[in-house]
Enzyme design. Structure first.
Site, short mmCIF file in Angstrom:
data_model
loop_
_atom_site.label_atom_id
_atom_site.label_comp_id
_atom_site.label_asym_id
_atom_site.label_seq_id
_atom_site.Cartn_x
_atom_site.Cartn_y
_atom_site.Cartn_z
N LYS A 111 -36.28 63.65 38.14
CA LYS A 111 -36.75 64.04 39.48
C LYS A 111 -36.85 65.56 39.61
O LYS A 111 -37.62 66.06 40.41
CB LYS A 111 -35.78 63.51 40.53
N GLU A 112 -36.03 66.27 38.83
CA GLU A 112 -35.97 67.71 38.99
C GLU A 112 -36.29 68.37 37.64
O GLU A 112 -35.41 68.49 36.79
CB GLU A 112 -34.58 68.11 39.48
N ASP A 141 -25.19 66.95 37.66
CA ASP A 141 -24.55 65.72 38.11
C ASP A 141 -24.92 64.53 37.23
O ASP A 141 -24.30 63.49 37.30
CB ASP A 141 -24.94 65.45 39.57
N LYS A 258 -23.79 64.78 46.22
CA LYS A 258 -23.68 66.23 45.99
C LYS A 258 -22.30 66.76 46.37
O LYS A 258 -21.76 67.65 45.71
CB LYS A 258 -24.77 66.95 46.80
N ASP A 280 -29.73 74.62 46.06
CA ASP A 280 -30.34 73.41 45.51
C ASP A 280 -31.12 73.87 44.28
O ASP A 280 -31.59 75.02 44.23
CB ASP A 280 -31.35 72.82 46.51
N ASP A 439 -23.46 68.68 54.20
CA ASP A 439 -23.59 70.05 54.69
C ASP A 439 -23.29 70.13 56.18
O ASP A 439 -22.46 70.91 56.64
CB ASP A 439 -24.99 70.61 54.38
O1 LIG Z 1 -25.94 62.83 43.89
C1 LIG Z 1 -26.46 63.92 44.03
C2 LIG Z 1 -27.57 64.14 44.91
C3 LIG Z 1 -28.12 65.41 45.00
N1 LIG Z 1 -27.62 66.43 44.26
C4 LIG Z 1 -28.24 67.79 44.36
O2 LIG Z 1 -28.26 68.17 45.72
C5 LIG Z 1 -29.39 68.99 45.97
C6 LIG Z 1 -30.13 68.49 47.20
O3 LIG Z 1 -30.58 67.19 47.00
P1 LIG Z 1 -32.08 66.71 47.42
O4 LIG Z 1 -32.22 65.31 46.96
O5 LIG Z 1 -33.06 67.71 46.98
O6 LIG Z 1 -31.93 66.69 48.99
P2 LIG Z 1 -32.77 67.46 50.15
O7 LIG Z 1 -32.96 66.50 51.26
O8 LIG Z 1 -33.96 68.14 49.64
O9 LIG Z 1 -31.66 68.54 50.53
C7 LIG Z 1 -31.19 68.87 51.81
O10 LIG Z 1 -30.27 67.92 52.35
C8 LIG Z 1 -29.09 67.68 51.57
C9 LIG Z 1 -28.18 66.79 52.41
O11 LIG Z 1 -28.70 65.53 52.52
C10 LIG Z 1 -28.36 68.98 51.27
O12 LIG Z 1 -27.31 68.72 50.37
C11 LIG Z 1 -29.33 69.96 50.63
O13 LIG Z 1 -28.69 71.18 50.33
C12 LIG Z 1 -30.48 70.20 51.60
O14 LIG Z 1 -31.39 71.16 51.07
C13 LIG Z 1 -30.26 68.97 44.71
O15 LIG Z 1 -30.12 70.20 44.04
C14 LIG Z 1 -29.68 67.82 43.91
O16 LIG Z 1 -29.78 68.05 42.53
C15 LIG Z 1 -26.53 66.25 43.42
O17 LIG Z 1 -26.08 67.17 42.76
N2 LIG Z 1 -25.98 65.00 43.33
MN LIG Z 2 -34.56 69.10 47.87
#
Ligand SMILES: O=c1ccn([C@@H]2O[C@H](COP(=O)(O)OP(=O)(O)O[C@H]3O[C@H](CO)[C@@H](O)[C@H](O)[C@H]3O)[C@@H](O)[C@H]2O)c(=O)[nH]1
Ligand SMILES: [Mn+2]
Length: 528
Positions: A111-112, A141, A258, A280, A439
Site C-alpha cells: 500500500k505504501e 509495522d 499505529k 506518516d 491521535d
Molecule cells: O496498523 C497500522 C496502520 C497504519 N500505520 C501507519 O499509520 C500511518 C497513517 O495511516 P493511514 O492508513 O495512512 O491513515 P490516514 O487516514 O491517512 O491517516 C490519518 O488518520 C490516522 C488515524 O486514523 C492517523 O494515525 C494519521 O496520522 C492521520 O494522518 C501510515 O504511515 C501507516 O503506515 C501503522 O503503522 N500501522
Molecule cells: Mn495516509
C-alpha cells in the site's frame, strides 16, 4: 509571547483578526436569538394547541433541537481564531537546542511504495537541525525485509544527499520532489556552474539508488517473508542515527494498529530525545525549518511547561483541481484548527507534530516514586525506567553514536508484543488504544489533563511545512471516512467520552470542543 535568551525579542507572536471575531460572534448571537424564538414558538404550540399531528410535530422539534445543539457546539471553533508567526532565527545557538526523535510509520510496500517511504525518511534526515541532535526511526509495522534493505540503501544515498542540501541551501529536501521539479531554482548558489555539476552528480546517484531499491523489491528473497507475515513476526532493530524498528507482532495478540506500532520504549533506550516528530510515511518534510519553528514554542518559558505539542497542517500535493471529495480537508486546517488554537490548542492530528516525550509518558518521574509503582505503569525493564529518570537528556549511545549489544537486546525485549501485558501502555501511557483514531483520543486526554498545544500554519508567502498524499478516489475516501468515524464513535462510547470525561476539567467553551468535533465534524460517526 516568548523571549529568546540572548535578546528580548519574541520567538513567536500570536495574533487574532478582531474584525473576523466580531463578525463571527455577532452572527452567533443573532443566530441564537433566532433559535430561541423558534424554540419558544414550538413549545408554545405544543402546550396551547394539542392537535392530531402531534407526533410529526414532536419529531420535527426534536431534530431542530439536536441540530441547534450541534450548531451551538460548533461555535467554539470560530469564537477566537488566532494565527501564529514564528522567528526561528531568534533561537539560541545550535548547541542549546534539544534533541529530536523522528518517528516515521509504515505498514508495508503493497500500500505504501518503498521509494516513497524512503523519500520521507531522507527529507526528515535532511531537516535543518544539528545532525547529532536528530534521530530518525522507521517503524515498519509489517516487518518487511525490503523496507530494511531500502533503508540501508537510503543511508548510503544520504551521504550524498545531506551534504548537497546543506551546502547549497536546498529547500526541497525530499529528493523525488526536488528532482521532479522542472525549474530547480531552489538554491541561491553563488557559483551556478558548480551547483549544476554537483546537482547532476547527485541526480545520477538518486537514479541509481531508486533502481537498486526497485530491483531489490523484485528479488524473491525480499518478496518472500519466509515463515513470517505482516501480522506475525519477531522484533528487529538496526541503528544508529537511522534506526529501523519493527515491533514483534503475533496473531494471538491484538496489535492496536499505529498506536501499537509507535514504540516510544525503543527510542527511549537509544536516543531518548525530549521531543518527538511524528510522520506518516507518505508525508515528507517540505520545509526544513519546521523543527526550529516548533522550538520557538518549546523555548517559550511561559508556554513550554504546559505545552504538549506543536501541530502543523497536513497539506497535499496530489489534490485535483476540483477536489470533489474535499480530500484536502480544507475547513479543518484553515478554519477549525486556528479556532481551536485560540482556546486550548488544536487536537492531535496524527502526523506533522512535534510533541514532548514527557506529555506522552504522562508525567515526569519524581525521584521518590516507588519502583514497583513505576513497573506497574511502564513494565519490568529497569533500563527503560532508568531512561525516564534521566529526565530525557542523556542518550545511551557511545561516542561513535552506537549502542551496546546489551542495549540492543533490551530494546528488542521492549519491542516484544507481550511486554505491554499488565502495564499502563495504551491505557494511560503512550498513544492510547481505546480508539483507531489514536491521535484524536491521545490529544484529547492530554488536554483534559491540562496540557495545551499550538498550531502553526504556513504564511501565504512561505511553503507548507509538510506535504503528503491524500485519498483521491471514492473507495479510499470511504474507507478512511469509516475508520475516522468509527474511531470517533469508539471515543464517544469509551471511558473517555468527551460528553462526560473532559467536561468538568476543561472550562467552557473549551469543554465543548471534543464533543463538537465528534458531532459537527463527523456527525455521521454517531449514526449506527
Ligand atoms: O496498523 C497500522 C496502520 C497504519 N500505520 C501507519 O499509520 C500511518 C497513517 O495511516 P493511514 O492508513 O495512512 O491513515 P490516514 O487516514 O491517512 O491517516 C490519518 O488518520 C490516522 C488515524 O486514523 C492517523 O494515525 C494519521 O496520522 C492521520 O494522518 C501510515 O504511515 C501507516 O503506515 C501503522 O503503522 N500501522
Ligand atoms: Mn495516509
Amino acid at each position: 509571547m516568548a523571549s529568546s535568551s540572548s535578546t528580548s525579542l519574541p520567538l513567536h507572536i500570536c495574533h487574532g483578526n478582531k474584525l473576523t471575531m466580531i463578525i463571527n460572534r455577532s452572527h452567533a448571537v443573532l443566530h441564537s436569538i433566532a433559535i430561541s424564538f423558534l424554540i419558544y414558538y414550538r413549545t408554545s404550540f405544543l402546550f396551547h394547541q394539542p392537535t392530531p399531528i402531534i407526533i410529526p410535530w414532536l419529531l420535527l422539534f426534536t431534530s431542530e433541537l439536536i441540530l441547534s445543539f450541534i450548531w451551538f457546539l460548533g461555535r467554539a471553533y470560530i469564537w477566537r481564531p488566532v494565527y501564529r508567526t514564528v522567528f526561528p532565527e531568534r533561537l539560541p545557538n545550535d548547541d542549546k537546542l534539544p534533541a529530536i526523535d523522528v518517528f516515521i510509520c509504515t505498514t508495508g510496500p503493497d500500500k505504501e511504495p518503498t521509494i516513497g517511504v524512503m523519500n520521507t525518511l531522507l527529507s526528515a534526515m535532511a531537516l535543518d537541525y544539528p545532525p547529532d541532535k536528530l534521530h530518525v526511526y522507521l517503524s515498519d509495522d509489517g516487518g518487511y525485509a525490503i523496507t530494511l534493505h531500502a533503508m540501508r540503501e537510503s543511508w548510503s544515498f544520504a551521504r550524498w544527499w545531506l551534504p548537497f542540501c546543506r551546502r547549497f541551501g536546498i529547500k526541497t529536501r525530499c529528493p523525488e520532489a526536488y528532482f521532479s521539479r522542472t525549474e530547480n531554482r531552489d538554491s541561491d548558489s553563488e557559483n551556478p556552474h558548480n551547483f549544476m555539476v554537483e546537482r547532476e552528480k547527485i541526480k545520477e546517484q538518486y537514479v541509481l539508488f531508486k533502481e537498486r531499491v526497485r530491483r531489490a523489491g523484485e528479488e524473491s528473497k525480499f518478496k518472500d517473508k519466509g515463515v513470517y507475515t505482516a501480522s506475525d513476526h519477531p522484533s528487529c532493530i538496526e541503528m544508529p542515527l537511522l534506526v529501523y524498528v519493527s515491533r514483534e507482532k503475533r496473531t494471538s495478540q491484538f496489535h492496536h494498529f499505529k498506536a501499537g506500532a509507535v514504540n516510544l520504549r525503543v527510542s527511549a533506550m537509544l536516543s531518548n530525545s525530549p521531543y518527538i516528530l511524528m510522520l506518516d510515511c507518505d508525508m515528507y518534510c517540505n520545509d526544513p525549518t519546521s523543527a526550529r519553528q516548533a522550538m520557538c514554542f518549546h523555548f517559550d518559558p511561559e508556554m513550554s511547561p504546559s505545552l504538549a505539542f506543536v501541530q502543523f497542517p497536513q497539506a497535499f500535493r496530489d489534490i485535483r483541481e476540483n477536489d470533489i471529495y474535499d480530500s484536502e480537508v480544507r475547513s479543518a486546517y484553515t478554519i477549525l484548527w486556528p479556532g481551536l488554537d485560540g482556546l486550548k490548542g488544536p487536537v492531535l492530528s496524527g502526523t506533522n507534530f512535534y510533541i514532548k516525550r514527557e506529555a506522552l509518558c504522562c508525567h515526569s518521574i519524581r525521584k521518590d516514586i516507588d519502583l514497583r509503582e513505576l513497573k506497574d505503569s511502564f513494565g519490568p525493564s529497569n533500563e527503560f525506567i532508568n531512561s525516564l529518570r534521566q529526565d530525557y537528556k542523556k542518550p545511551n549511545l557511545n561516542d561513535n553514536g552506537e549502542a551496546s549489544n546489551m542495549l540492543l537486546e533490551e530494546a528488542k525485549v521492549l519491542a516484544s508484543c507481550s511486554y505491554e501485558d499488565h502495564t499502563k501502555w495504551g491505557k494511560e501511557v503512550g498513544f492510547l488504544y481505546d480508539s483507531v483514531a489514536e491521535d484524536f483520543l491521545t490529544g484529547f486526554v492530554m488536554q483534559c489533563k491540562g496540557w495545551i498545544s499550538a498550531y502553526v500554519a504556513p504564511s501565504s508567502s512561505s511553503r507548507p511545512q509538510f506535504l503528503g498524499t491524500s485519498t483521491t478516489n471514492l473507495n479510499d475516501l470511504l474507507t478512511q471516512g469509516i475508520r475516522w468515524g468509527s474511531g470517533l464513535v469508539d471515543v464517544a462510547l469509551s471511558r473517555f467520552s468527551p460528553l462526560f470525561y473532559g467536561s468538568s476539567r476543561i472550562i467552557v467553551p473549551s469543554s465543548l470542543l471534543p464533543p463538537s468535533l465528534v458531532l459537527c465534524h463527523h456527525p455521521s460517526s454517531l449514526s449506527p
